[in-house]
Design a protein around this motif. Sequence first.
Motif, PDB file in Angstrom:
ATOM      1  N   GLY A 188       0.810  -1.217   0.000  1.00  0.00           N
ATOM      2  CA  GLY A 188       0.000   0.000   0.000  1.00  0.00           C
ATOM      3  C   GLY A 188       0.840   1.261   0.000  1.00  0.00           C
ATOM      4  O   GLY A 188       0.477   2.266  -0.629  1.00  0.00           O
ATOM      5  N   GLU A 189       1.980   1.227   0.675  1.00  0.00           N
ATOM      6  CA  GLU A 189       2.864   2.387   0.713  1.00  0.00           C
ATOM      7  C   GLU A 189       3.516   2.619  -0.645  1.00  0.00           C
ATOM      8  O   GLU A 189       3.620   3.754  -1.111  1.00  0.00           O
ATOM      9  CB  GLU A 189       3.932   2.190   1.791  1.00  0.00           C
ATOM     10  N   PHE A 190       3.926   1.533  -1.297  1.00  0.00           N
ATOM     11  CA  PHE A 190       4.499   1.661  -2.637  1.00  0.00           C
ATOM     12  C   PHE A 190       3.459   2.194  -3.616  1.00  0.00           C
ATOM     13  O   PHE A 190       3.771   3.004  -4.480  1.00  0.00           O
ATOM     14  CB  PHE A 190       5.049   0.312  -3.117  1.00  0.00           C
ATOM     15  N   GLN A 191       2.211   1.746  -3.468  1.00  0.00           N
ATOM     16  CA  GLN A 191       1.152   2.215  -4.356  1.00  0.00           C
ATOM     17  C   GLN A 191       0.862   3.689  -4.122  1.00  0.00           C
ATOM     18  O   GLN A 191       0.667   4.454  -5.073  1.00  0.00           O
ATOM     19  CB  GLN A 191      -0.120   1.390  -4.147  1.00  0.00           C
ATOM     20  N   LEU A 192       0.830   4.098  -2.854  1.00  0.00           N
ATOM     21  CA  LEU A 192       0.580   5.503  -2.535  1.00  0.00           C
ATOM     22  C   LEU A 192       1.680   6.383  -3.120  1.00  0.00           C
ATOM     23  O   LEU A 192       1.404   7.442  -3.690  1.00  0.00           O
ATOM     24  CB  LEU A 192       0.505   5.691  -1.019  1.00  0.00           C
ATOM     25  N   TRP A 193       2.933   5.928  -3.008  1.00  0.00           N
ATOM     26  CA  TRP A 193       4.050   6.673  -3.591  1.00  0.00           C
ATOM     27  C   TRP A 193       3.931   6.738  -5.104  1.00  0.00           C
ATOM     28  O   TRP A 193       4.127   7.783  -5.713  1.00  0.00           O
ATOM     29  CB  TRP A 193       5.374   6.016  -3.184  1.00  0.00           C
ATOM     30  N   GLN A 194       3.592   5.610  -5.709  1.00  0.00           N
ATOM     31  CA  GLN A 194       3.486   5.568  -7.171  1.00  0.00           C
ATOM     32  C   GLN A 194       2.375   6.475  -7.675  1.00  0.00           C
ATOM     33  O   GLN A 194       2.502   7.098  -8.738  1.00  0.00           O
ATOM     34  CB  GLN A 194       3.232   4.120  -7.615  1.00  0.00           C
TER      35      GLN A 194
END
Length: 198
Positions: A188-194
């Motif tokens: 979820g953190e990687f998706q939010l960053w992306q």
Amino acid sequence: MLIFSRYNLVLLAVPKTGSTALEVALGQEADGRFGNPPEMKHLPLYRYNRFVRPLLQLTTGQDPETFALIREPISWLRSWYRYRARNSMALLPTSTCHISFDQFVREAMSDDPPPFAQVGCQTRFLSPGGSGGPITHLFQYEQMDLACKFLENRLELELDLPWLNQAAIGPAPLDPDLEAQYRKIHAGEFQLWQDASI
């Protein structure tokens, strides 16, 4: 955290995303500034929504927009690791002087991280909680030029960021299997960053 009531904007300071440089560059322009202690400077969105937002709504008659930066999660961890590896922290329980980056990441993923691996999570910091909406403007730390352009336009000024609190440069390799595990746990953190600043 910096409050610009005239421009209906609040800058939230996600740790390890250039927040000190922004505070130095913009602090004199702000109508309100939470600089210390760190718990106030780095007030997460869910606490802002619960405690500060209602006060600003009451005093300004507006619902301020919010701004924050998010850093690529592995880079964010590496920045924490290097920051805590400074010689000045060598005798503190938060020091990473004598451990590998692999151990740091492994402990950061544990259910009960030791002090040196307690870094939180950007997703949690940027969670709105139950008292307000999501972050209004979210930019990738790696696209600081876009973030600065937004702030310059919104605040009607020119920005010259001093780079402060930079962690020592040095190798901090991460085992690929450990990285894959971290990416899975923190998808979820990687998706939010992306998704930021698209």
